[in-house]
Design an enzyme around this catalytic site. Structure first.
Site, PDB file in Angstrom:
ATOM      1  N   TYR A  64       0.822  -1.211   0.000  1.00  0.00           N
ATOM      2  CA  TYR A  64       0.000   0.000   0.000  1.00  0.00           C
ATOM      3  C   TYR A  64       0.852   1.256   0.000  1.00  0.00           C
ATOM      4  O   TYR A  64       2.075   1.206   0.200  1.00  0.00           O
ATOM      5  CB  TYR A  64      -0.980   0.000   1.176  1.00  0.00           C
ATOM      6  CG  TYR A  64      -0.388   0.324   2.537  1.00  0.00           C
ATOM      7  CD1 TYR A  64       0.477  -0.537   3.183  1.00  0.00           C
ATOM      8  CD2 TYR A  64      -0.718   1.520   3.177  1.00  0.00           C
ATOM      9  CE1 TYR A  64       1.004  -0.229   4.440  1.00  0.00           C
ATOM     10  CE2 TYR A  64      -0.212   1.833   4.429  1.00  0.00           C
ATOM     11  CZ  TYR A  64       0.648   0.951   5.064  1.00  0.00           C
ATOM     12  OH  TYR A  64       1.173   1.255   6.288  1.00  0.00           O
ATOM     13  N   ARG A  79       7.593   4.462  -4.944  1.00  0.00           N
ATOM     14  CA  ARG A  79       7.721   3.469  -3.858  1.00  0.00           C
ATOM     15  C   ARG A  79       6.698   2.353  -4.026  1.00  0.00           C
ATOM     16  O   ARG A  79       6.985   1.198  -3.729  1.00  0.00           O
ATOM     17  CB  ARG A  79       7.593   4.136  -2.488  1.00  0.00           C
ATOM     18  CG  ARG A  79       7.969   3.162  -1.370  1.00  0.00           C
ATOM     19  CD  ARG A  79       7.981   3.793  -0.005  1.00  0.00           C
ATOM     20  NE  ARG A  79       6.692   4.378   0.299  1.00  0.00           N
ATOM     21  CZ  ARG A  79       6.477   5.175   1.348  1.00  0.00           C
ATOM     22  NH1 ARG A  79       7.464   5.457   2.178  1.00  0.00           N
ATOM     23  NH2 ARG A  79       5.284   5.672   1.564  1.00  0.00           N
ATOM     24  N   LYS A 103       6.431  -1.652   1.721  1.00  0.00           N
ATOM     25  CA  LYS A 103       5.277  -1.091   2.441  1.00  0.00           C
ATOM     26  C   LYS A 103       4.110  -2.066   2.304  1.00  0.00           C
ATOM     27  O   LYS A 103       3.249  -1.937   1.427  1.00  0.00           O
ATOM     28  CB  LYS A 103       4.929   0.297   1.889  1.00  0.00           C
ATOM     29  CG  LYS A 103       4.010   1.066   2.827  1.00  0.00           C
ATOM     30  CD  LYS A 103       4.047   2.551   2.549  1.00  0.00           C
ATOM     31  CE  LYS A 103       3.019   3.317   3.345  1.00  0.00           C
ATOM     32  NZ  LYS A 103       3.211   3.306   4.790  1.00  0.00           N
ATOM     33  N   GLU A 105      12.866   2.548  13.644  1.00  0.00           N
ATOM     34  CA  GLU A 105      11.860   3.561  13.244  1.00  0.00           C
ATOM     35  C   GLU A 105      10.661   3.404  14.152  1.00  0.00           C
ATOM     36  O   GLU A 105      10.640   2.558  15.050  1.00  0.00           O
ATOM     37  CB  GLU A 105      11.460   3.358  11.782  1.00  0.00           C
ATOM     38  CG  GLU A 105      10.808   2.023  11.502  1.00  0.00           C
ATOM     39  CD  GLU A 105      10.362   1.833  10.051  1.00  0.00           C
ATOM     40  OE1 GLU A 105      10.130   2.830   9.351  1.00  0.00           O
ATOM     41  OE2 GLU A 105      10.223   0.663   9.644  1.00  0.00           O
TER      42      GLU A 105
HETATM   43  N1  PDD Z   1       2.973   5.160   7.634  1.00  0.00           N
HETATM   44  N2  PDD Z   1       7.762   3.805   8.687  1.00  0.00           N
HETATM   45  C1  PDD Z   1       6.600   3.101   8.756  1.00  0.00           C
HETATM   46  C2  PDD Z   1       6.634   1.750   9.372  1.00  0.00           C
HETATM   47  C3  PDD Z   1       5.409   3.668   8.266  1.00  0.00           C
HETATM   48  O1  PDD Z   1       4.266   2.948   8.320  1.00  0.00           O
HETATM   49  C4  PDD Z   1       5.426   4.969   7.719  1.00  0.00           C
HETATM   50  C5  PDD Z   1       4.191   5.631   7.182  1.00  0.00           C
HETATM   51  C6  PDD Z   1       6.654   5.662   7.660  1.00  0.00           C
HETATM   52  C7  PDD Z   1       6.777   7.029   7.034  1.00  0.00           C
HETATM   53  O2  PDD Z   1       6.697   6.943   5.625  1.00  0.00           O
HETATM   54  P1  PDD Z   1       6.145   8.151   4.739  1.00  0.00           P
HETATM   55  O3  PDD Z   1       6.899   9.345   5.139  1.00  0.00           O
HETATM   56  O4  PDD Z   1       6.423   7.717   3.357  1.00  0.00           O
HETATM   57  O5  PDD Z   1       4.665   8.281   5.039  1.00  0.00           O
HETATM   58  C8  PDD Z   1       7.802   5.045   8.140  1.00  0.00           C
HETATM   59  C9  PDD Z   1       1.757   5.585   6.965  1.00  0.00           C
HETATM   60  C10 PDD Z   1       1.475   7.034   7.060  1.00  0.00           C
HETATM   61  C11 PDD Z   1       0.600   4.680   7.341  1.00  0.00           C
HETATM   62  O6  PDD Z   1       0.861   3.481   7.363  1.00  0.00           O
HETATM   63  O7  PDD Z   1      -0.525   5.135   7.533  1.00  0.00           O
END
Ligand code: PDD
Length: 277
Positions: free
Chosen positions: A31, A50, A148, A180
């Site tokens: 996703y 991505r 992701k 993270e």
């Molecule tokens: N989450 N690390 C993880 C495990 C995440 O799920 C996310 C984002 C990030 C930050 O990635 P980005 O800057 O590309 O949003 C890092 C999203 C917002 C979610 O799962 O809702």
């Protein structure tokens, strides 16, 4: 709410996905979350890249339908109406009638897109409000967090443990090194220098993370991508989380301990959040 499912825009109550979808039987889906501000998508092409990378790494073919993804999202944007939204684009390996670990090579991916109102970052409205509460935890996730995937059990499991206090975020560490957050990337500031875990670690290459690193470099703020030991928390002047829905938000409490307040006037996260505008 209007959603998109396999080529059609439908009311969410009308959207039906088979229980034989491999996302349901095997947790096989990826996703993206893309924010919009004032009806304009933010960093769309970075999110699309991505998504392509997550599909490639999971051997899910890139669906032809996604070539007009931007158009579909803007259509949903208009229909769902909110000025700022977050779009969830989910792609699964697809529906397979006969259950087998080995996927049938001819099944079509399932594509589902939904959106919701994107709340304004509360730290944008009031940078002085109390920072987030986080808890440190051993990283129990699989070793492909660069993908992701919608298989987020490892990320959310302890949020549901009734014996644990409610927190805004969990910070994962492994072998004494910070990785993270459960849904965000993490940054530290020490003596006016910014540090964030390297992409060589088991983390998601956050789109917001990359954007902030670019902003830091453009503004001559030193940034290092490297391994950060847990002890660094006690030595940091600032700790922030970043994501597409959070933008940048500071942490004030880790494991119920308040982090010492330092240099609140000249905090780098506030400057970066202003630059975001
Ligand atoms: N989450 N690390 C993880 C495990 C995440 O799920 C996310 C984002 C990030 C930050 O990635 P980005 O800057 O590309 O949003 C890092 C999203 C917002 C979610 O799962 O809702």
């Amino acid at each position: 709410m209007w959603v998109y499912l396999n080529g059609e825009i439908l009311d969410s109550s009308e959207a039906k996905i088979s229980p034989l979808d491999r996302a349901f039987t095997f947790g096989e889906g990826v996703y993206e979350v893309i924010p919009s501000y004032n009806k304009k998508l933010f960093l769309f092409s970075e999110h699309l890249s991505r998504l392509k990378s997550s599909l490639e790494k999971t051997f899910i073919p890139f669906p032809q339908e996604l070539t007009n993804l931007e158009e579909v999202i803007y259509q949903l944007h208009d229909m769902n109406g909110f000025l700022n939204q977050s779009f969830y684009i989910q792609v699964t390996r697809g529906v397979q009638e006969f259950r087998s670990h080995q996927a049938d090579p001819v099944i079509d991916p399932t594509i589902f897109i939904s959106s919701q109102n994107l709340e304004i970052n509360p730290y944008r409205l009031n940078p002085e409000r109390v920072g987030l509460r986080a808890r440190l935890e051993e990283d129990i996730r699989w070793s492909r967090c660069d993908i992701k995937t919608t298989g987020l059990f490892g990320n959310v499991l302890s949020l549901h443990d009734p014996s644990k206090e409610r927190v805004d975020e969990i910070i994962f560490h492994k072998d004494g090194i910070i990785n993270e957050g459960s849904r965000s990337n993490i940054f530290f500031v020490k003596e006016k220098t910014v540090y964030t875990p390297s992409l060589e670690q088991n983390i998601l290459p956050g789109v917001t993370r990359a954007f902030i690193i670019k902003l830091l470099k453009e503004n001559d703020i030193s940034i290092f991508e490297e391994s950060i030991p847990i002890d660094f928390i006690n030595e940091s002047d600032e700790i922030w989380l970043t994501s597409s829905t959070k933008e940048i938000q500071p942490i004030d409490y880790i494991n119920e301990r308040e982090l010492p307040k330092k240099n609140t006037e000249s905090q780098i996260w506030k400057r970066i959040l202003r630059l975001f505008d």
